[in-house]
Scaffold this active site. Structure first.
Site, PDB file in Angstrom:
ATOM      1  N   CYS A   1       0.874  -1.169   0.000  1.00 49.93           N
ATOM      2  CA  CYS A   1       0.000   0.000   0.000  1.00 49.93           C
ATOM      3  C   CYS A   1       0.913   1.222   0.000  1.00 49.93           C
ATOM      4  O   CYS A   1       1.823   1.311   0.824  1.00 49.93           O
ATOM      5  CB  CYS A   1      -0.858  -0.031   1.264  1.00 49.93           C
ATOM      6  SG  CYS A   1      -1.472   1.602   1.709  1.00 49.93           S
TER       7      CYS A   1
ATOM      8  N   GLU B   1       7.801   1.457 -12.211  1.00 51.22           N
ATOM      9  CA  GLU B   1       6.419   1.603 -12.704  1.00 51.22           C
ATOM     10  C   GLU B   1       5.417   1.788 -11.565  1.00 51.22           C
ATOM     11  O   GLU B   1       4.535   0.948 -11.336  1.00 51.22           O
ATOM     12  CB  GLU B   1       6.020   0.408 -13.571  1.00 51.22           C
ATOM     13  CG  GLU B   1       6.706   0.389 -14.915  1.00 51.22           C
ATOM     14  CD  GLU B   1       6.113  -0.634 -15.886  1.00 51.22           C
ATOM     15  OE1 GLU B   1       5.435  -1.560 -15.437  1.00 51.22           O
ATOM     16  OE2 GLU B   1       6.352  -0.487 -17.091  1.00 51.22           O
TER      17      GLU B   1
ATOM     18  N   CYS C   1      -5.302   1.929  -3.519  1.00 39.83           N
ATOM     19  CA  CYS C   1      -5.498   1.041  -2.370  1.00 39.83           C
ATOM     20  C   CYS C   1      -6.618   1.652  -1.519  1.00 39.83           C
ATOM     21  O   CYS C   1      -6.750   2.878  -1.449  1.00 39.83           O
ATOM     22  CB  CYS C   1      -4.191   0.933  -1.591  1.00 39.83           C
ATOM     23  SG  CYS C   1      -4.378   0.044  -0.031  1.00 39.83           S
TER      24      CYS C   1
ATOM     25  N   GLU D   1      12.255   1.060 -21.048  1.00 35.67           N
ATOM     26  CA  GLU D   1      12.028  -0.334 -21.437  1.00 35.67           C
ATOM     27  C   GLU D   1      11.291  -0.379 -22.765  1.00 35.67           C
ATOM     28  O   GLU D   1      10.328   0.347 -22.967  1.00 35.67           O
ATOM     29  CB  GLU D   1      11.122  -1.055 -20.424  1.00 35.67           C
ATOM     30  CG  GLU D   1      11.679  -1.222 -19.042  1.00 35.67           C
ATOM     31  CD  GLU D   1      10.670  -1.918 -18.114  1.00 35.67           C
ATOM     32  OE1 GLU D   1       9.729  -2.569 -18.612  1.00 35.67           O
ATOM     33  OE2 GLU D   1      10.817  -1.781 -16.903  1.00 35.67           O
TER      34      GLU D   1
ATOM     35  N   PHE E   1       9.110 -16.329 -20.842  1.00 35.93           N
ATOM     36  CA  PHE E   1       8.924 -16.309 -22.291  1.00 35.93           C
ATOM     37  C   PHE E   1       8.823 -14.887 -22.852  1.00 35.93           C
ATOM     38  O   PHE E   1       8.377 -14.685 -23.967  1.00 35.93           O
ATOM     39  CB  PHE E   1       7.717 -17.168 -22.687  1.00 35.93           C
ATOM     40  CG  PHE E   1       7.983 -18.627 -22.435  1.00 35.93           C
ATOM     41  CD1 PHE E   1       9.033 -19.278 -23.068  1.00 35.93           C
ATOM     42  CD2 PHE E   1       7.222 -19.340 -21.517  1.00 35.93           C
ATOM     43  CE1 PHE E   1       9.310 -20.623 -22.820  1.00 35.93           C
ATOM     44  CE2 PHE E   1       7.490 -20.673 -21.263  1.00 35.93           C
ATOM     45  CZ  PHE E   1       8.542 -21.317 -21.902  1.00 35.93           C
ATOM     46  N   HIS E   2       9.209 -13.918 -22.038  1.00 40.53           N
ATOM     47  CA  HIS E   2       9.326 -12.543 -22.544  1.00 40.53           C
ATOM     48  C   HIS E   2      10.658 -12.462 -23.281  1.00 40.53           C
ATOM     49  O   HIS E   2      11.673 -12.963 -22.794  1.00 40.53           O
ATOM     50  CB  HIS E   2       9.314 -11.574 -21.359  1.00 40.53           C
ATOM     51  CG  HIS E   2       9.126 -10.139 -21.733  1.00 40.53           C
ATOM     52  ND1 HIS E   2      10.067  -9.422 -22.430  1.00 40.53           N
ATOM     53  CD2 HIS E   2       8.102  -9.285 -21.492  1.00 40.53           C
ATOM     54  CE1 HIS E   2       9.619  -8.180 -22.594  1.00 40.53           C
ATOM     55  NE2 HIS E   2       8.432  -8.075 -22.039  1.00 40.53           N
TER      56      HIS E   2
HETATM   57  C1  GAL Z   1       7.233  -3.707 -17.350  1.00 43.99           C
HETATM   58  C2  GAL Z   1       8.017  -3.897 -16.080  1.00 43.99           C
HETATM   59  C3  GAL Z   1       9.161  -4.871 -16.261  1.00 43.99           C
HETATM   60  C4  GAL Z   1       8.701  -6.089 -17.010  1.00 43.99           C
HETATM   61  C5  GAL Z   1       8.113  -5.659 -18.329  1.00 43.99           C
HETATM   62  C6  GAL Z   1       7.656  -6.816 -19.188  1.00 43.99           C
HETATM   63  O1  GAL Z   1       5.934  -3.270 -17.069  1.00 43.99           O
HETATM   64  O2  GAL Z   1       8.527  -2.680 -15.619  1.00 43.99           O
HETATM   65  O3  GAL Z   1       9.668  -5.224 -14.994  1.00 43.99           O
HETATM   66  O4  GAL Z   1       7.762  -6.770 -16.246  1.00 43.99           O
HETATM   67  O5  GAL Z   1       6.993  -4.851 -18.084  1.00 43.99           O
HETATM   68  O6  GAL Z   1       7.103  -6.362 -20.399  1.00 43.99           O
END
Ligand code: GAL
Length: 681
Positions: free
Chosen positions: A115, A150, A158, A304, A354-355
């Site tokens: 929270c 994020e 919450c 990312e 699998f990412h």
């Molecule tokens: C983002 C996150 C990462 C990973 C990624 C996968 O939202 O910050 O840690 O989970 O997605 O796509």
């Protein structure tokens, strides 16, 4: 506030060596060099390893990772690790776990199980950050702090008892007295009046629609609560390592977090970008333009993106060859100074096994994904000195206000089909198709650098906004406001006396009624005169409008307001204020955008064939860098502006026109200066 200065475009990604043995780390260092990696984000989900028991910290492994990065001249974007607390914390401090709106307390076992107002969470998080800051202050690898991860991604709101207490404190600061709060929330309605602060709760599950004022304030409060977590960490980091820039990875147009209010606490805006293969290029362009605009145009960072497939859609196709490169170049084209990946090495197990990652399960440097990442790394290395720090110069802007977003999507009627971000997208799409540079800015911000402003669905006008828009138009600006704007004040109270209230004089109209359409309903908008002449289908919304100084450029063709205004223009001071009372076809949106640009003297960056995006960054020395991005599957020809250019990716000198390969990119540096960007600094 630390003004970040990096020596090269940032390139790398989330790196999780603590999931691997040290022989793998060494292999990683070699591969990172092959891929021209300049920075990695580490320690993001390492809290459980750093603090295996309460108050017992183990930093030896992180020391080795930091030292290894320094030895290999790779910068560390060092995360504070506070996004996923260790499992023992929820046993010792069960009230730190978040509670859903229906009263369910969540458990640990995935991530972000805290929270944001949890006292124990905050206490333990700040203790960890204090230690990290002291331990790594002055470490040669430390280049940036990556605070948490994020914020709000999984738990954006919450509803627990701790939040209830914190909400009351937040409300006391905002309203001072219960009378003021009762007025703001209009609590004489439905017998909701409060006589004691203790009776105020988060908007938990209740029999009918919750009080809209309470819900709006809860959005505000939760965005502020998450920001307070960020700031607690930021304050420690600033005091211990004042020269190290701070960031946190935001998400694209993420409703729970008011990006504008966060931006002033961040040194560099970074965000995570995950378009689907079907996401159109203009939509990713919009994400960049919003992120760049959050901090007044300073270069942002893609923290990312996925090298290829993700794992969290229902089906996760690979990115097609060339598209990751094109999307990365598009980020630079829209003002980013770096692109990073999630993640460096593909997990062996766990929820993200699998990412895709730069280094796939076969660990090979010969696979398609690694090779394209390495190729892009080489290109960024080459582009770096030419574009780092350069800026986008936009003369058109779209207004965006998170408070409006929160309010307009929680309405007791008139329509549940209003989607604020979709409205912004529709108008952005039109401008983007004309190759016009666009900023996304707050309604009360300084508008003096712009010639054209579009304000879609600006239902809530917060203080100063009406004056700001009036001043902008009076000084010669061109403004387009769209339907259901100027309805309420910052308390979500209708401003009485006739819509669009504070904008009535500026727009020269009176909206007597608004008429939301069901999905089956539609109308048409007819325009008699060029250049917009035609009849266009329209959906979603209609209005009954009276002219009060404006002229009708277009009218509805049917229903009880047939032949009444649907598109108006009002000359006001030196400028013009347009109003569009419906959601017209894309065709009209584009034609209207072209007309507005012509009237406002907003020029496209370049004319280009459909599917070829063109942007321009301007360097401090005044030389322009043009990005030509071919989003089509065929080669395309683009006519260049006058003058000679260096094609930076192949070092050729070009003039006249160029051919861009399918899904290809050309980056051109003008040989002569065009004027600097100092005015935006
Ligand atoms: C983002 C996150 C990462 C990973 C990624 C996968 O939202 O910050 O840690 O989970 O997605 O796509």
């Amino acid at each position: 506030m630390q003004q970040p200065s990096f020596h090269a475009l940032l390139y790398g990604g989330d790196y999780n060596p603590d999931q691997w043995t040290e022989d793998v780390w060494l292999a990683d260092m070699r591969l990172m060099k092959l891929a021209h990696v300049t920075m990695v984000s580490i320690n993001i989900f390492s809290w459980a390893l750093l603090e295996p028991q309460p108050g017992i910290y183990h930093f030896a492994q992180l020391d080795r990772i930091m030292n290894m990065l320094a030895q290999h001249d790779i910068a560390a974007d060092l995360a504070t690790a506070t996004a996923s607390p260790p499992t023992w914390m929820s046993r010792l401090y069960p009230t730190m776990l978040p509670v859903t709106r229906d009263g369910t307390r969540m458990t640990h076992g995935s991530r972000q199980h805290y929270c944001p107002n949890g006292r124990d969470y905050r206490r333990k998080a700040t203790a960890l950050v204090q230690r990290l800051a002291q331990r790594y202050a002055g470490h040669p690898a430390l280049s940036m702090w990556h605070i948490n991860n994020e914020y709000g991604c999984h738990v954006s709101q919450c509803y627990c008892d701790t939040c209830a207490v914190a909400f009351r404190v937040w409300l006391q600061q905002r309203y001072q007295t219960l009378d003021t709060l009762n007025y703001a929330w209009w609590t004489n309605f439905w017998s909701q009046r409060y006589y004691d602060w203790q009776d105020i709760l988060p908007p938990r599950l209740s029999p009918a629609q919750n009080n809209p004022g309470q819900v709006l304030d809860y959005w505000r409060f939760m965005s502020d609560s998450l920001l307070a977590c960020y700031r607690l960490e930021a304050d420690i980091l600033r005091s211990v390592t004042p020269h190290v820039p701070l960031t946190t990875n935001l998400m694209v147009a993420f409703k729970p977090v008011d990006g504008f209010s966060w931006a002033s606490h961040m040194d560099i805006i970074s965000f995570d970008m995950y378009p689907a293969n079907t996401t159109p290029a203009w939509e990713t362009a919009l994400s960049h333009d919003l992120m760049r605009s959050l901090k007044g145009g300073r270069p942002h960072l893609v923290m990312e993106q996925s090298p290829s497939q993700v794992n969290w859609m229902a089906q996760n196709p690979q990115k097609r060859p060339g598209h990751m490169r094109l999307q990365s170049m598009q980020a630079l084209a829209h003002g980013a100074d770096g692109v990073m990946f999630f993640q460096w090495r593909q997990s062996k197990a766990g929820a993200e096994m699998f990412h895709s990652a730069v280094v796939a399960h076969d660990s090979s440097e010969h696979g398609r994904i690694f090779r394209q990442v390495a190729q892009l790394g080489g290109e960024l290395h080459h582009l770096s000195p030419h574009i780092l720090g350069s800026r986008i110069n936009a003369q058109a802007a779209i207004l965006m206000d998170w408070h409006n977003w929160w309010a307009v999507e929680y309405l007791p009627g008139p329509s549940d089909r209003l989607r604020y971000w979709e409205q912004i997208k529709a108008h952005y799409h039109a401008l983007h198709s004309l190759q016009v540079a666009v900023d996304i800015i707050q309604p009360a911000s300084d508008l003096s650098q712009y010639r054209l402003i579009i304000a879609p669905l600006l239902y809530m006008l917060r203080p100063q906004v009406a004056n700001n828009l009036q001043h902008f138009v009076a000084q010669g600006g061109t403004l387009l406001v769209t339907f259901f704007s100027g309805i309420v004040d910052q308390n979500n109270h209708v401003v009485l006396g006739g819509y669009p209230a504070e904008l009535r004089t500026l727009l020269g109209i009176h909206v007597e009624e608004f008429d939301p359409f069901t999905p089956e309903m539609s109308n048409e908008l007819a325009i008699q005169e060029e250049p917009l002449q035609g009849t266009y289908p329209c959906t979603l919304w209609g209005e009954l409008i009276h002219l009060e100084g404006a002229q009708a450029l277009g009218v509805f063709t049917s229903d009880y307001y047939a032949n009444q205004p649907a598109l108006t223009m009002h000359s006001f001071g030196q400028g013009r204020a347009y109003y569009l009372a419906t959601q017209p076809s894309d065709e009209l949106l584009v034609r209207l955008a072209r007309l507005l640009c012509q009237q406002a003297n907003v020029a496209p960056v370049l004319q280009s064939p459909e599917g070829v995006e063109v942007t321009k960054r301007v360097r401090a020395d005044g030389r322009a860098v043009y990005f030509l991005l071919n989003h089509t599957e065929q080669a395309q020809q683009v006519t260049l502006p006058m003058g000679c250019f260096t094609s930076l990716l192949d070092e050729k000198r070009v003039e006249g026109s160029v051919e861009i390969a399918a899904v290809g990119v050309i980056v051109l540096l003008s040989e002569t200066a065009e004027g600097g960007f100092e005015q935006y600094l």
